[in-house]
Design a protein around this motif. Structure first.
Motif, PDB file in Angstrom:
ATOM      1  N   MET A  20       9.747   9.982  -3.125  1.00 41.03           N
ATOM      2  CA  MET A  20       8.866  10.816  -2.923  1.00 41.03           C
ATOM      3  C   MET A  20       9.735  12.296  -2.701  1.00 41.03           C
ATOM      4  SD  MET A  20       5.452  10.663  -2.097  1.00 41.03           S
ATOM      5  CE  MET A  20       4.297  12.092  -1.905  1.00 41.03           C
ATOM      6  N   LEU A  21      10.679  12.181  -1.612  1.00 40.33           N
ATOM      7  CA  LEU A  21      11.564  13.352  -1.246  1.00 40.33           C
ATOM      8  C   LEU A  21      12.031  14.083  -2.370  1.00 40.33           C
ATOM      9  CD1 LEU A  21      12.966  12.260   1.912  1.00 40.33           C
ATOM     10  CD2 LEU A  21      11.429  14.036   1.908  1.00 40.33           C
ATOM     11  N   MET A  22      12.578  13.166  -3.368  1.00 36.52           N
ATOM     12  CA  MET A  22      13.479  13.675  -4.509  1.00 36.52           C
ATOM     13  C   MET A  22      12.354  14.513  -5.411  1.00 36.52           C
ATOM     14  SD  MET A  22      16.097  13.562  -3.993  1.00 36.52           S
ATOM     15  CE  MET A  22      17.810  13.329  -4.748  1.00 36.52           C
ATOM     16  N   ALA A  23      11.132  13.795  -5.684  1.00 33.86           N
ATOM     17  CA  ALA A  23      10.341  14.429  -6.371  1.00 33.86           C
ATOM     18  C   ALA A  23       9.959  15.704  -5.871  1.00 33.86           C
ATOM     19  CB  ALA A  23       8.906  13.664  -6.661  1.00 33.86           C
ATOM     20  N   ILE A  24       9.537  15.828  -4.775  1.00 32.93           N
ATOM     21  CA  ILE A  24       9.196  17.150  -4.068  1.00 32.93           C
ATOM     22  C   ILE A  24      10.369  18.031  -4.286  1.00 32.93           C
ATOM     23  CG2 ILE A  24       9.045  18.374  -1.601  1.00 32.93           C
ATOM     24  CD1 ILE A  24       7.595  15.972  -0.889  1.00 32.93           C
ATOM     25  N   ALA A  25      11.731  17.694  -3.908  1.00 29.86           N
ATOM     26  CA  ALA A  25      12.846  18.537  -4.215  1.00 29.86           C
ATOM     27  C   ALA A  25      12.819  19.259  -5.716  1.00 29.86           C
ATOM     28  CB  ALA A  25      14.231  17.958  -3.742  1.00 29.86           C
ATOM     29  N   ILE A  26      12.655  18.249  -6.777  1.00 29.96           N
ATOM     30  CA  ILE A  26      12.782  18.859  -8.077  1.00 29.96           C
ATOM     31  C   ILE A  26      11.751  19.854  -8.361  1.00 29.96           C
ATOM     32  CG2 ILE A  26      11.609  16.832  -9.193  1.00 29.96           C
ATOM     33  CD1 ILE A  26      14.813  18.333 -10.479  1.00 29.96           C
ATOM     34  N   ARG A  27      10.368  19.619  -7.580  1.00 31.54           N
ATOM     35  CA  ARG A  27       9.247  20.693  -7.843  1.00 31.54           C
ATOM     36  C   ARG A  27       9.834  21.808  -7.228  1.00 31.54           C
ATOM     37  NH1 ARG A  27       5.583  20.551 -11.236  1.00 31.54           N
ATOM     38  NH2 ARG A  27       4.276  21.935  -9.969  1.00 31.54           N
ATOM     39  N   LEU A  28      10.240  21.726  -6.019  1.00 32.06           N
ATOM     40  CA  LEU A  28      10.851  23.113  -5.314  1.00 32.06           C
ATOM     41  C   LEU A  28      11.894  23.708  -6.172  1.00 32.06           C
ATOM     42  CD1 LEU A  28      10.772  21.799  -1.838  1.00 32.06           C
ATOM     43  CD2 LEU A  28       9.499  23.910  -2.775  1.00 32.06           C
TER      44      LEU A  28
ATOM     45  N   THR B 222       0.785  -1.129  -0.127  1.00 30.80           N
ATOM     46  CA  THR B 222       0.043  -0.155  -0.050  1.00 30.80           C
ATOM     47  C   THR B 222       0.854   1.329   0.117  1.00 30.80           C
ATOM     48  OG1 THR B 222      -1.442  -1.199   1.402  1.00 30.80           O
ATOM     49  CG2 THR B 222      -1.876   0.951   1.121  1.00 30.80           C
ATOM     50  N   ILE B 223       1.943   1.370   0.647  1.00 26.97           N
ATOM     51  CA  ILE B 223       2.669   2.397   0.830  1.00 26.97           C
ATOM     52  C   ILE B 223       3.667   2.579  -0.264  1.00 26.97           C
ATOM     53  CG2 ILE B 223       5.012   3.288   1.891  1.00 26.97           C
ATOM     54  CD1 ILE B 223       3.909   2.048   4.392  1.00 26.97           C
ATOM     55  N   LEU B 224       4.021   1.577  -1.068  1.00 25.43           N
ATOM     56  CA  LEU B 224       4.715   1.538  -2.499  1.00 25.43           C
ATOM     57  C   LEU B 224       3.432   2.287  -3.315  1.00 25.43           C
ATOM     58  CD1 LEU B 224       6.952  -1.488  -3.419  1.00 25.43           C
ATOM     59  CD2 LEU B 224       7.558   1.112  -3.450  1.00 25.43           C
ATOM     60  N   PHE B 225       2.491   1.694  -3.509  1.00 27.24           N
ATOM     61  CA  PHE B 225       1.318   2.318  -4.276  1.00 27.24           C
ATOM     62  C   PHE B 225       1.183   3.773  -3.999  1.00 27.24           C
ATOM     63  CE2 PHE B 225      -3.135   2.895  -5.310  1.00 27.24           C
ATOM     64  CZ  PHE B 225      -3.176   2.900  -6.670  1.00 27.24           C
ATOM     65  N   THR B 226       1.010   4.154  -2.680  1.00 25.31           N
ATOM     66  CA  THR B 226       0.615   5.724  -2.573  1.00 25.31           C
ATOM     67  C   THR B 226       1.679   6.452  -3.009  1.00 25.31           C
ATOM     68  OG1 THR B 226      -0.192   4.662  -0.349  1.00 25.31           O
ATOM     69  CG2 THR B 226      -0.210   7.027  -0.371  1.00 25.31           C
ATOM     70  N   ALA B 227       3.127   5.748  -2.682  1.00 26.40           N
ATOM     71  CA  ALA B 227       4.400   6.573  -3.131  1.00 26.40           C
ATOM     72  C   ALA B 227       4.117   6.995  -4.425  1.00 26.40           C
ATOM     73  CB  ALA B 227       5.604   6.179  -2.560  1.00 26.40           C
ATOM     74  N   ALA B 228       3.852   5.906  -5.338  1.00 28.99           N
ATOM     75  CA  ALA B 228       4.044   6.011  -6.752  1.00 28.99           C
ATOM     76  C   ALA B 228       2.996   6.992  -7.073  1.00 28.99           C
ATOM     77  CB  ALA B 228       3.659   4.484  -7.495  1.00 28.99           C
TER      78      ALA B 228
ATOM     79  N   LEU C 183       4.858  15.402  -9.814  1.00 30.74           N
ATOM     80  CA  LEU C 183       5.559  15.891 -10.812  1.00 30.74           C
ATOM     81  C   LEU C 183       4.532  16.380 -12.085  1.00 30.74           C
ATOM     82  CD1 LEU C 183       8.222  13.254 -11.157  1.00 30.74           C
ATOM     83  CD2 LEU C 183       8.487  15.475 -10.417  1.00 30.74           C
ATOM     84  N   ARG C 184       3.261  16.004 -12.033  1.00 31.19           N
ATOM     85  CA  ARG C 184       2.444  16.344 -12.982  1.00 31.19           C
ATOM     86  C   ARG C 184       1.769  17.699 -13.133  1.00 31.19           C
ATOM     87  NH1 ARG C 184      -2.215  14.170 -13.163  1.00 31.19           N
ATOM     88  NH2 ARG C 184      -3.346  14.606 -15.294  1.00 31.19           N
TER      89      ARG C 184
END
Lengths: 175, 112
Positions: free
Chosen positions: B87-95, A156-162, A169-170
Motif C-alpha cells: 500500500m505504501l509503495m502504491a502511494i509513493a509511486i502515485r505521489l 480482511t486486511i489483505l483484501f482491503t489492501a489489495a 493505481l487506477r
C-alpha cells in the motif's frame, strides 16, 4: 546458538544502516533485502520453519514491488544538505531513542533470559492441539483453529489492501 | 540477553531512518526494518533451549516444543506487513507521478 544469532543480527544492523545511507535507491532496496533474508535464517535457527517459508515468500514479493517502483521512477537519492530542519529532526530522533532505551531497560528486566521461556498460555495448546484439531503442526492448529478469527481479520486486511492498491493505481489524479 | 539488545538496536536504526530521511522509499524501508526487528524479538522470546519445531511426531518421546503462540501471531503480522508495504509503495509511486520527486519536503501538504 546465541553467538550465531548475534552475528546474524549484526549483519542485519549493518545492512539496515547501509540501506538508510546508500546514494542509489536500488542499492538501498537490495540492502533492505539483506535484512529480510537474514531474518529467514534466524527463523530457521529458532525452530520456526513455517515463519521461514512465509517470510521468504513475502520478502521476495516486497523486493519485487520495491524494485519495480524504483525502476519506474528515479534511482537518484536526494542531495541532502544539513540545514536547520535536519538538525531538529536528528535531535528529535535522538530524544525519542533515549526515551525508548529507558523503557527498554525496564522491559528487559521482566523478560526471562534467552532460551529459558516458560510456556504459560501455550501449554494448553501444546497438549491438546493434536487431539482437538487433528493438526500435526501446532502453529497451523493455533492459527486456523484456536485463533481462527485473527486469521479472518488478516484475510480482511489483505483484501482491503489489495482493493486499496488497485484503487490508488487506477484513478487519474488532478494535475 | 545480548540478542534482545541487538534487536532493539535494529529497531532504533529503523526509527532513526523513519524520522531523519526525506526520501519516501527510504521511509518505507525504515518501516519494514522496524517490523522485522519486532518479528525477530517476538520469536526470540518464545524460543526454548533444546526445543524442537512445534510439529507433533510419534517418533519423538517426551518432546519439548518451542512456544507456538508467538510464531502463530508473527505469521499473521508478516502477511499484514506485506499488505502495508504494498500500500505504501502504491502511494509513493502515485505521489512521484504527481510531483516528480520522492522528497517529502517538496511534496505539498506532506511537510515533515
Amino acid at each position: 546458538m546465541e553467538l550465531t544469532l548475534s552475528i546474524l543480527l549484526g549483519f542485519m544492523i549493518i545492512g539496515a544502516i547501509f540501506a538508510l545511507h546508500a546514494k542509489d535507491l536500488l542499492s538501498a532496496v537490495i540492502a533492505a533485502g539483506i535484512v529480510g533474508y537474514s531474518l529467514v535464517i534466524c527463523f530457521l535457527l529458532l525452530k520456526a520453519p513455517d515463519l521461514a517459508i512465509v517470510q521468504i515468500v513475502v520478502e521476495t514479493i516486497t523486493l519485487i514491488i520495491m524494485v519495480a517502483v524504483v525502476l519506474d521512477s528515479t534511482r537518484q537519492e536526494l542531495s541532502v544538505k544539513i540545514d536547520r530542519q535536519q538538525i531538529i529532526n536528528i535531535s528529535l530522533a535522538v530524544i525519542f531513542m533515549l526515551v525508548l532505551v529507558f523503557f527498554f531497560i525496564q522491559a528487559i528486566n521482566t523478560l526471562n533470559p534467552f532460551g529459558e521461556h516458560s510456556l504459560r498460555m501455550a501449554s494448553a495448546y501444546v497438549g491438546e492441539t493434536a487431539s482437538k484439531t487433528g493438526s500435526a503442526n501446532l502453529v497451523t492448529g493455533v492459527l486456523f483453529d484456536f485463533r481462527g478469527y485473527d486469521t479472518l481479520g488478516e484475510a480482511t486486511i489483505l483484501f482491503t489492501a489489495a482493493i486499496g492498491v488497485l484503487t490508488i493505481l487506477r484513478i487519474k489524479g488532478k494535475k | 540477553m545480548i540478542v534482545y539488545i541487538l534487536c532493539f538496536i535494529l529497531f532504533l536504526v529503523g526509527l532513526y531512518g523513519l524520522i531523519t530521511r526525506r526520501n519516501l522509499i527510504k521511509i518505507v524501508i525504515s518501516l519494514s526494518i522496524m517490523e522485522f526487528s519486532i518479528f525477530i524479538l517476538l520469536v526470540l522470546i518464545g524460543y526454548i533451549d533444546g526445543g524442537i519445531a512445534p510439529i507433533v511426531s510419534e517418533k519423538i518421546v517426551n518432546p519439548t516444543y518451542v512456544d507456538p503462540l508467538p510464531q502463530a501471531m508473527v505469521l499473521t503480522a508478516i502477511v499484514i506487513g506485506l499488505a502495508t508495504t504494498a500500500m505504501l509503495m502504491a502511494i509513493a509511486i502515485r505521489l512521484y507521478r504527481k510531483y516528480g520527486t520522492f522528497d517529502i519536503r517538496e511534496i505539498k501538504n506532506l511537510k515533515g
